[in-house]
Design a protein around this motif. Structure first.
Motif, PDB file in Angstrom:
ATOM      1  N   TYR A 186      36.174  34.909  28.553  1.00  0.00           N
ATOM      2  CA  TYR A 186      36.138  33.516  28.080  1.00  0.00           C
ATOM      3  C   TYR A 186      37.499  33.042  27.562  1.00  0.00           C
ATOM      4  N   ARG A 187      38.568  33.796  27.817  1.00  0.00           N
ATOM      5  CA  ARG A 187      39.912  33.293  27.529  1.00  0.00           C
ATOM      6  C   ARG A 187      40.370  32.412  28.694  1.00  0.00           C
ATOM      7  N   VAL A 188      41.172  31.424  28.393  1.00  0.00           N
ATOM      8  CA  VAL A 188      41.721  30.549  29.427  1.00  0.00           C
ATOM      9  C   VAL A 188      42.934  31.224  30.050  1.00  0.00           C
ATOM     10  N   VAL A 189      42.938  31.283  31.388  1.00  0.00           N
ATOM     11  CA  VAL A 189      43.990  31.993  32.128  1.00  0.00           C
ATOM     12  C   VAL A 189      44.702  30.991  33.038  1.00  0.00           C
ATOM     13  N   GLU A 190      46.013  31.147  33.129  1.00  0.00           N
ATOM     14  CA  GLU A 190      46.809  30.330  34.031  1.00  0.00           C
ATOM     15  C   GLU A 190      47.541  31.267  35.000  1.00  0.00           C
ATOM     16  N   ALA A 191      47.436  30.955  36.300  1.00  0.00           N
ATOM     17  CA  ALA A 191      48.063  31.814  37.316  1.00  0.00           C
ATOM     18  C   ALA A 191      48.652  30.940  38.426  1.00  0.00           C
ATOM     19  N   ARG A 192      49.650  31.529  39.136  1.00  0.00           N
ATOM     20  CA  ARG A 192      50.312  30.828  40.244  1.00  0.00           C
ATOM     21  C   ARG A 192      50.280  31.743  41.453  1.00  0.00           C
ATOM     22  N   GLY A 193      49.880  31.160  42.604  1.00  0.00           N
ATOM     23  CA  GLY A 193      49.806  31.958  43.813  1.00  0.00           C
ATOM     24  C   GLY A 193      49.425  31.105  45.003  1.00  0.00           C
ATOM     25  N   VAL A 194      48.978  31.786  46.070  1.00  0.00           N
ATOM     26  CA  VAL A 194      48.584  31.116  47.316  1.00  0.00           C
ATOM     27  C   VAL A 194      47.160  31.561  47.654  1.00  0.00           C
ATOM     28  N   PHE A 195      46.287  30.598  47.970  1.00  0.00           N
ATOM     29  CA  PHE A 195      44.905  30.921  48.337  1.00  0.00           C
ATOM     30  C   PHE A 195      44.857  31.559  49.725  1.00  0.00           C
ATOM     31  N   ASP A 196      44.093  32.627  49.842  1.00  0.00           N
ATOM     32  CA  ASP A 196      43.858  33.284  51.133  1.00  0.00           C
ATOM     33  C   ASP A 196      42.551  32.732  51.699  1.00  0.00           C
ATOM     34  N   HIS A 197      42.614  31.592  52.410  1.00  0.00           N
ATOM     35  CA  HIS A 197      41.402  30.931  52.891  1.00  0.00           C
ATOM     36  C   HIS A 197      40.688  31.748  53.946  1.00  0.00           C
ATOM     37  N   ALA A 198      41.382  32.671  54.592  1.00  0.00           N
ATOM     38  CA  ALA A 198      40.721  33.484  55.612  1.00  0.00           C
ATOM     39  C   ALA A 198      39.678  34.408  54.993  1.00  0.00           C
ATOM     40  N   ARG A 199      39.807  34.735  53.731  1.00  0.00           N
ATOM     41  CA  ARG A 199      38.853  35.629  53.056  1.00  0.00           C
ATOM     42  C   ARG A 199      37.969  34.868  52.059  1.00  0.00           C
ATOM     43  N   GLU A 200      37.773  33.609  52.324  1.00  0.00           N
ATOM     44  CA  GLU A 200      36.908  32.805  51.470  1.00  0.00           C
ATOM     45  C   GLU A 200      35.472  33.333  51.521  1.00  0.00           C
ATOM     46  N   MET A 201      34.793  33.367  50.379  1.00  0.00           N
ATOM     47  CA  MET A 201      33.426  33.885  50.282  1.00  0.00           C
ATOM     48  C   MET A 201      32.502  32.818  49.704  1.00  0.00           C
ATOM     49  N   TRP A 202      31.281  32.763  50.270  1.00  0.00           N
ATOM     50  CA  TRP A 202      30.277  31.794  49.840  1.00  0.00           C
ATOM     51  C   TRP A 202      29.193  32.515  49.047  1.00  0.00           C
ATOM     52  N   ILE A 203      28.839  31.963  47.894  1.00  0.00           N
ATOM     53  CA  ILE A 203      27.776  32.528  47.045  1.00  0.00           C
ATOM     54  C   ILE A 203      26.651  31.511  46.970  1.00  0.00           C
ATOM     55  N   GLY A 204      25.499  31.891  47.417  1.00  0.00           N
ATOM     56  CA  GLY A 204      24.368  30.971  47.395  1.00  0.00           C
ATOM     57  C   GLY A 204      23.416  31.231  48.541  1.00  0.00           C
ATOM     58  N   PRO A 205      22.686  30.173  48.968  1.00  0.00           N
ATOM     59  CA  PRO A 205      22.798  28.766  48.570  1.00  0.00           C
ATOM     60  C   PRO A 205      22.227  28.505  47.173  1.00  0.00           C
ATOM     61  N   ARG A 206      22.707  27.431  46.566  1.00  0.00           N
ATOM     62  CA  ARG A 206      22.249  27.028  45.233  1.00  0.00           C
ATOM     63  C   ARG A 206      22.533  25.542  45.034  1.00  0.00           C
ATOM     64  N   PRO A 207      21.793  24.891  44.147  1.00  0.00           N
ATOM     65  CA  PRO A 207      22.016  23.456  43.922  1.00  0.00           C
ATOM     66  C   PRO A 207      23.273  23.206  43.102  1.00  0.00           C
ATOM     67  N   GLY A 208      23.842  22.059  43.305  1.00  0.00           N
ATOM     68  CA  GLY A 208      25.011  21.625  42.542  1.00  0.00           C
ATOM     69  C   GLY A 208      24.997  20.113  42.409  1.00  0.00           C
ATOM     70  N   SER A 209      25.780  19.597  41.496  1.00  0.00           N
ATOM     71  CA  SER A 209      25.825  18.151  41.271  1.00  0.00           C
ATOM     72  C   SER A 209      27.080  17.558  41.897  1.00  0.00           C
TER      73      SER A 209
END
Length: 424
Positions: A229-252
């Motif tokens: 629950y500490r706030v973290v700040e990081a700098r980098g590049v997203f690896d979209h090829a390894r994107e993962m989906w968790i769900g399905p679930r509702p969202g607003s």
């Protein structure tokens, strides 16, 4: 008080209770109609004459626990049943017929010593109406006592707790129910304390200075509980090829509506090549395809809250559906499972925690002076202090359980005292 025999015909809807003995062979007439006022008065005069002729030193017939005790009486004629339709005889007769004004087939006769002896040794029976249908129930009564309806006596004496050890069973069931409900109240109090500590921990850690992470090893390595629950700040590049989906679930969505979709977790490659799991938020079904939300690989700065993943509910681990990293199927956000598909060289650190982003800034957007529109619905810092059931809700639940337990305990004690003092 004169001992009398009270006989009533078993009806299709009820019969009486007390010291009972079957007398199916007695030819009792079941045909009854309301007598005229004159005939009723004649019967009452016969009862008064009978009482006047009895010796004055006779003891009253006492009943103990529903059983009639024999008392010495002068020898009377053998019990015989008068024809209810026959005209009244002279006042000197000792046979009494009292027709019930409310219940069919209810008749009173004077009891002889033989009748008292037989009925005093009979077994206490309190039958249900269907158990005595078509039979005759005989019991001893005192003329000074009110003679109630056979049906009402059956209903009155059929309640649980007045026979044998039923009162102890009643007390045991009430005690077990009270203990169980009170235990639920104490459980809610423990939940209240746990929720209060959790909210206070989150509030304190969210207010702490941000942790800036640029490379491995991470500050929370092997001590995640001290940094969660500490706030973290990081700098980098997203690896979209390894994107993962968790769900399905509702969202607003942005308008407050609810849409089905998935939580998106993407590895963030830091400058030294190490990886950090980032929960980017909820994406609706119509924008899951990356071609509908193209993101070029560029440097990005993220800020988020450090988490170990979702807290499992009360369903046992053996009964829950499992994440299947080998097939890329995830139902729960668990860092250890997600790290299997992250392709991180620092796998151990990556599997210990993840960052739930609440702010994402592309450096290209910063240089251009604008922010690109992203389809992700991200969680805010304030959401970590909001619960469907906070400590006040758990306290209210506890008071409800204690109130229900007290009510059951009071009713049990009241009923137990009532059945202990029960007189048939």
């Amino acid at each position: 008080a004169v001992p009398l025999l009270h006989a009533c015909r078993g009806l299709s809807n009820g019969a009486s209770s007390g010291s009972n003995a079957s007398a199916n062979k007695l030819p009792v007439s079941t045909t009854t109609a309301l007598d005229e006022h004159k005939a009723v008065r004649n019967l009452e005069k016969k009862i008064e004459d009978h009482l006047r002729d009895q010796p004055q030193d006779k003891p009253d017939l006492e009943s103990q626990k529903g059983e009639a005790a024999p008392v010495p009486m002068t020898t009377q004629a053998a019990l015989r049943i008068l024809d209810p339709e026959k005209s009244p005889e002279k006042a000197g007769s000792k046979d009494i017929v009292v027709r019930s004004k409310t219940t069919t087939g209810q008749v009173l006769w004077p009891a002889t010593e033989e009748d008292i002896a037989i009925l005093s040794e009979s077994k206490l029976m309190y039958p249900a109406p269907y158990e005595v249908e078509g039979s005759v129930i005989i019991r001893l009564v005192r003329l000074s006592d009110p003679v109630t309806s056979p049906v009402s006596r059956v209903v009155r004496n059929r309640q649980f707790g007045i026979r044998g050890n039923e009162k102890w069973k009643l007390l045991a069931m009430g005690a077990v129910s009270t203990f169980f409900i009170y235990s639920l109240g104490f459980w809610q109090l423990r939940r209240m304390e746990w929720k209060r500590e959790l909210i206070e921990t989150r509030r304190n850690r969210l207010a702490m200075p941000r942790l800036k992470v640029a490379s491995s090893p991470f500050p929370w390595k092997d001590q995640v509980d001290d940094y969660v629950y500490r706030v973290v700040e990081a700098r980098g590049v997203f690896d979209h090829a390894r994107e993962m989906w968790i769900g399905p679930r509702p969202g607003s969505d942005d308008e407050g509506g609810t849409k089905a979709g998935y939580q998106i977790v993407t590895p963030l490659r830091l400058e030294d090549g190490s990886s950090l799991l980032v929960n980017r938020g909820h994406v609706p079904m119509d924008k899951l395809d990356q071609q509908k939300r193209p993101e070029p690989p560029t440097w990005v700065k993220i800020r988020g809250v450090l988490e170990v993943g979702e807290i499992a509910n009360f369903v046992g681990e053996y009964a829950r559906l499992k994440n299947r990293p080998d097939k890329g199927q995830f139902l729960y956000m668990v860092a250890e499972d997600l790290a299997e598909n992250a392709g991180a060289r620092n796998h151990r650190e990556c599997a210990q925690a993840l960052i739930t982003a609440h702010d994402v800034l592309y450096e290209d957007d910063f240089q251009a002076g604008y922010r690109r529109d992203l389809p992700f619905t991200m969680r805010h810092k304030e959401d970590y202090l909001l619960f469907w059931a906070d400590e006040h809700t758990h306290f209210n639940y506890a008071m409800q359980w204690f109130g229900m337990g007290s009510l059951i305990m009071t009713m049990t004690i009241y009923k137990f005292i009532e059945v202990v003092k029960w007189r048939y």
